[in-house]
Structures are given as structure tokens and as C-alpha cells.
Scaffold this motif. Structure first.
Motif: not given
Length: 230
Positions: A213-214, A205-208, A179, A200, A210
Motif C-alpha cells: 500500500r505504501e 512495515y506491519a506486513d507485506q 514514511r 516489509a 502494508h
């Protein structure tokens, strides 16, 4: 003013930083998978691995440091990374006091404290020998976006063994390391001007949302605020 250069120690970076100017504010140090040997003008310290933003405390100081390649500092410093997780520890708490006093005197007298720190690191590396090759292989594969299970299989390590060895080398398990490395990739892309949505996907990442959040979890602030809205 912050400045850095490539170290003579493979994979390491030597850096220096002056005190924050009048009216300025200290910037949080973000997780990067690394550990540092530090000089604050009076003491030698070790910055352990971070899992969140670290905001320097106390009066403004001039700092110098050596940032080690991820996973390599524990063998050089003689302390497992998980014992220093989210900590800044005085070197005198880890090494014999007389030896640390000698190193402090040498660093204080040096024209370039950062180079003095680099010499300390080089001496330790010579005594410790080359790092275990699995460390670099794991970091490289995770930084390429490989799943942890895939990286473990390539190293010939079981999940529990990899987790245990990662705690000693990085301070946390391989999933947390992945991560943090992914965050570093994303910040490098965003700082280069890549739109957040593309950043992203390219960073893994899965999407923006995501990504957003990280960034909040690991950096403590929204991406736009972290980058000053570019």
C-alpha cells in the motif's frame, strides 16, 4: 546514462544524467527526503521535496545536479522547503536575477557542469555555516525506525515545534518524512534481493500488504513493477 559520486559537501551527492535513449522512457523520480540544485543545459533550477512520483516533462536533456542531505538545502538556498513542495522552480525566482545569470554563464562554460554546481553549493554552505545538528539527529533516528514521538523527546522538542521546524526543513511533517525514509529502506532491501515479506518486516512495515500500500501511495506503481520484478 546516470552517474553519481559523493560530494565534497558533507552528506551531498553530485550526479549527472544523459537524455533518454531512442525508444526509452523517462523514469519517475521517487520521494527521498532531499532537495536538488539542477542544471538542464540552459537554466538553474531547484527541485523541491516530493510527496509522490515526479515524471520529468519536456524534451530529453542532459542534466546535472547536487542532491543535498535531507533538511539542509533550505538554509543554503534561502527558501523554506514547504514553499517548494512538489515543485521545480527556477533559481532566478528565488535569487537575484543578475547573480543567477552569472552562475548560469559559469555553469554553461564549465567542462563539468556537475562540478560547477558543486562549487555553487560549497560557496553557499560556507556562507551559511554548519547545519543545525537537530536535522541530522532527527533524520538518523527516523531512518532507524524510531517513532516520531520518541525522536521528538530525544531532541527535546514538542510535537508542534517539531512539526513547524520540519515544514521549513523538509517541506512536510516528521511523519511524512518517516514514511519516505522507510520507503527508501524497503527499496534498498528489495533491490538487494530480500524477499518482499522479509523486506516489509525489516524496513518497519506491519506486513507485506502494508508495504504494498505504501509503495503505491508514494511511488504510484506496485512494488514488482517498480523493481521490474527484479
Amino acid at each position: 546514462m546516470y552517474a553519481e559520486r559523493t560530494s565534497r559537501l558533507a552528506g551531498a551527492v553530485v550526479w549527472s544524467k544523459g537524455p533518454v535513449g531512442e525508444g526509452g522512457a523517462a523514469r519517475a523520480v521517487l520521494p527521498d527526503g532531499c532537495m536538488d540544485l539542477l542544471w538542464d543545459g540552459e537554466r538553474l533550477l531547484v527541485a523541491g521535496p516530493d510527496t509522490g512520483p515526479y515524471l520529468p516533462e519536456g524534451p530529453a536533456r542532459r542534466w546535472a545536479g547536487v542532491r543535498f542531505r535531507p533538511g539542509t538545502a533550505p538554509a543554503l538556498l534561502g527558501v523554506p522547503a514547504h514553499e517548494l513542495l512538489d515543485r521545480r522552480a527556477e533559481l532566478a525566482d528565488l535569487w537575484p536575477a543578475a547573480r543567477v545569470r552569472e552562475l548560469c554563464d559559469r555553469t554553461a562554460a564549465a567542462d563539468d557542469p556537475a562540478r560547477a554546481l558543486e562549487d555553487i553549493a560549497l560557496d553557499r554552505a560556507l556562507a551559511a555555516g554548519p547545519p543545525d545538528p537537530w536535522l541530522h539527529r532527527l533524520v538518523r533516528r527516523l531512518d532507524q525506525g524510531a517513532p516520531v514521538a520518541e525522536a521528538a523527546a530525544e531532541l527535546g522538542l514538542g510535537a508542534r515545534t517539531l512539526h513547524r521546524r520540519s515544514l521549513g526543513a523538509f517541506g512536510y511533517g516528521p511523519k511524512t518524512l518517516a514514511r519516505i525514509l522507510r520507503l527508501r529502506r524497503a527499496l534498498a532491501l528489495a533491490r538487494a534481493g530480500v524477499p518482499y515479506a522479509q523486506t516489509a518486516i525489516r524496513a518497519g512495515y506491519a506486513d507485506q500488504p502494508h508495504l504494498a500500500r505504501e509503495v503505491r501511495r508514494l511511488a504510484g506503481v506496485p512494488l514488482g513493477e517498480l523493481l521490474g520484478d527484479r
